[in-house]
Design an enzyme around this catalytic site. Structure first.
Site, mmCIF file in Angstrom:
data_model
loop_
_atom_site.group_PDB
_atom_site.id
_atom_site.type_symbol
_atom_site.label_atom_id
_atom_site.label_comp_id
_atom_site.label_asym_id
_atom_site.label_seq_id
_atom_site.Cartn_x
_atom_site.Cartn_y
_atom_site.Cartn_z
ATOM 1 N N HIS A 149 -1.614 5.581 -13.433
ATOM 2 C CA HIS A 149 -1.011 4.767 -12.233
ATOM 3 C C HIS A 149 -0.809 5.568 -11.160
ATOM 4 O O HIS A 149 -0.225 6.819 -11.407
ATOM 5 C CB HIS A 149 0.319 3.876 -12.626
ATOM 6 N N ARG A 151 3.315 -1.658 -2.578
ATOM 7 C CA ARG A 151 2.234 -1.588 -1.732
ATOM 8 C C ARG A 151 1.573 -2.854 -1.529
ATOM 9 O O ARG A 151 0.982 -3.028 -0.289
ATOM 10 C CB ARG A 151 1.053 -0.515 -2.511
#
Ligand code: FAD
Ligand code: SIN
Length: 536
Positions: free
Chosen positions: A307, A330
């Site tokens: 990740h 995000r």
């Protein structure tokens, strides 16, 4: 004595008494093998309990559906002192499409989840060398996953989980990752609701045993017939620990999660190149070898998801297990910066965003390989992710700054990003979804120098293992390679991160909680049927 009376005595002594004795014997054997069981619905002693191994979301979903399907009882065995596994830490949400919470008026009805998942699976599914049989197996798992996704959301919502907020994560072409509007992160909300419902609705047929590590699957004539597990008790006076081994018979659903936390075991074996990366997973051994021991095949074990955004805590930068900067940040608009500049489409797949970060210069910190990348949220993204941001600020993982306190390069980057959000220029990295970003988007306003942004340091982090046991859309574990003629191992089902073959090279954010619910429910139902038929 009449002839009729003599016949009844003969019938009683020759037929009924032995049968009753056998049934009584089996019943007491079943009860004693349950140890300190609180299960009372054992009316038919030939119906064994369903055994679920691992109390994360896949295990809880399987348990719930087995009980709904009429399983006489479910014994949920969990190695850790508490249930929840990695599932309880899930931070961005669960995918589903099409659902009532998606904004169909704005984005159209969502029919691209299957396509996005196939695209994300990459070469494992689409390389020229992949045979038709392998492709078709993988696609059928994806069809089950995406095709049951709306029902999975409904199932959770009907239990009382709030999933009304939807964000777009990396690699998705539409917003479809569901979470609640409050402060409780989705993993904790889902796990605690399911546990509470199990206790409320099924207390008499459900038992959770924590501190119970399954060490072996029992077999008879190539059929899984139960498990061996061990528990430990410590004498409070002498402090001596005694380990006891137990056996339990019944159909088995295996839901023990992935091996991202098995740093020196399976992770080192399959991905030695990832040594030195921090992890979102607490340290724990993978249970995959228990499945291999009964003939299960493993697939895609080298596909480990890194990740891109684990938080580097300024107070403890070399912590090996880190908090995740949820991808949803995000999704709601946040950008990634290196030396003040953007360098990637923040909503590309995890695989590609992590790759882009890892091309930058790494730093060695306390034996870890880390990167010095910033995540930055404007007031719009901060507001949309308020529950999460509050927690990260409190933990010191994000800091607030005014725009005027940022360096010149970063301020210039924000101006350029705002122009892309306004649609005046094409984003140079190809980003097309900007979440709730609003800094600099009001016409002619430039960037408000007094606006507050949130900023923190992030680094790539081992997160999820795509590989695992080969299984089919009925959640049966297979003793055949993917694409070969399927050989289901009788009496054994699996769901969640322990399984392999769905995600290929890259799992889409939000699809792990989904696989736990979809395949967990299928596995639980199938195992309940087997228990009711008296199998195992
Ligand atoms: P787990 O939840 O890990 O549960 C497995 C359980 O099995 C554990 O409790 C373990 O102790 C037990 N166990 C293991 N071996 C044995 C044994 N031998 N005997 C008995 N018990 C055993 N996914 C999403 O879709 N959306 C998200 O927002 C998201 N956020 C995440 C955030 C973080 C920080 C992390 C770490 C993961 C996140 N994921 C997310 C991934 C997702 O949470 C997990 O992949 C998924 O929940 C795994 O569920 P599971 O039930 O398969 O395994
Ligand atoms: C995250 O919150 O970024 C993790 C989501 C996931 O792993 O699906």
């Amino acid at each position: 004595m009449t002839r009729r009376r003599i016949l009844s005595i003969v019938f009683l002594s020759i037929v009924l008494i032995p049968i009753t004795a056998i049934l009584y014997h089996r019943f007491t054997a079943a009860i004693s093998s349950l140890g300190k069981s609180s299960i009372v619905h054992m009316a038919n002693p030939s119906s064994p309990p369903v055994i679920v191994v691992g109390a994360g979301l896949a295990g809880l979903s399987a348990t719930y559906s087995a009980l709904q399907a009429g399983a006489p009882a479910v014994r949920l065995l969990e190695r850790a002192p508490k249930p929840g596994g990695n599932s309880i830490k899930a931070s961005s949400g669960i995918n589903g499409a099409p659902t009532r919470y998606q904004n169909a008026a704005k984005y159209g009805v969502d029919q691209s989840f299957w396509d996005d998942t196939v695209r994300s699976a990459g070469t494992r599914l689409r390389a020229e060398s992949v045979t038709e049989a392998v492709r078709s197996h993988r696609q059928s798992l994806i069809s089950t996953l995406t095709g049951h996704s709306a029902a999975a959301i409904d199932f959770l919502v009907d239990l009382g989980v709030d999933l009304s907020v939807v964000a777009q994560l990396g690699g998705h072409s539409k917003p479809r990752t569901h979470r609640g509007a409050g402060k409780t992160p989705p993993g904790a909300a889902i796990v605690t609701t399911l546990l509470n419902k199990l206790k409320e609705q099924h207390a008499n047929r459900f038992e959770l045993l924590t501190g119970a590590e399954v060490t072996k699957l029992l077999t008879e004539a190539e059929r899984v017939t139960g498990v061996e597990y061990r528990t430990a008790t410590t004498d409070t006076e002498t402090n001596a620990t005694t380990t006891t081994t137990h056996t339990l018979h019944g159909p088995v659903v295996f839901t023990t999660g992935g091996f991202g936390g098995d740093t020196h075991g399976l992770l080192a074996k399959y991905r030695p190149d990832l040594a030195g990366l921090p992890s979102t997973n607490d340290p724990r051994p993978g249970a995959h070898t228990l499945l291999s021991a009964v003939g299960a095949r493993l697939v895609d074990m080298e596909s480990v998801q890194v990740h891109p955004t684990g938080f580097v805590d300024p107070a403890n930068p070399s912590a090996r297990v880190k908090f995740l900067a949820a991808e949803m940040l995000r999704g709601e608009g946040a950008v990634l910066l290196y030396k003040g500049k953007r360098f990637v489409n923040e909503l590309d797949t995890r695989e590609r965003v992590s790759e882009a970060v890892m091309k930058l210069l790494s730093v060695e910190e306390g034996g870890l390989r880390q990167w010095d990348v910033q995540i930055l949220l404007d007031p719009g993204a901060t507001e949309a992710a308020a529950g999460h941001v509050g927690f990260y600020l409190w933990k010191g993982l994000l800091q607030k700054k005014k725009v005027k306190e940022l360096d010149e390069t970063t301020r210039q980057t924000l101006l350029e990003y705002a122009a892309a959000v306004r649609g005046e220029v094409k984003d140079p990295f190809g980003r097309v979804a900007f979440g709730h970003w609003r800094l600099g988007t009001e016409e002619g306003s430039g960037i408000d120098e007094d606006a507050e942004v949130c900023i923190g340091r992030v680094t790539p982090i081992v997160h999820f293992t795509m590989g695992g046991a080969v299984f089919n859309e009925r959640a049966q574990v297979l003793a055949s390679e993917i694409g070969e003629e399927a050989k289901p191992i009788q009496g054994l089902w699996a769901a969640g991160e322990i399984t392999g073959g769905i995600h290929g090279d890259n799992r889409l954010g939000g699809s792990s909680l989904l696989e736990c619910v979809v395949f967990g429910r299928i596995a639980g139902e199938q195992a309940a049927k087997a228990a009711l038929e008296g199998k195992a």
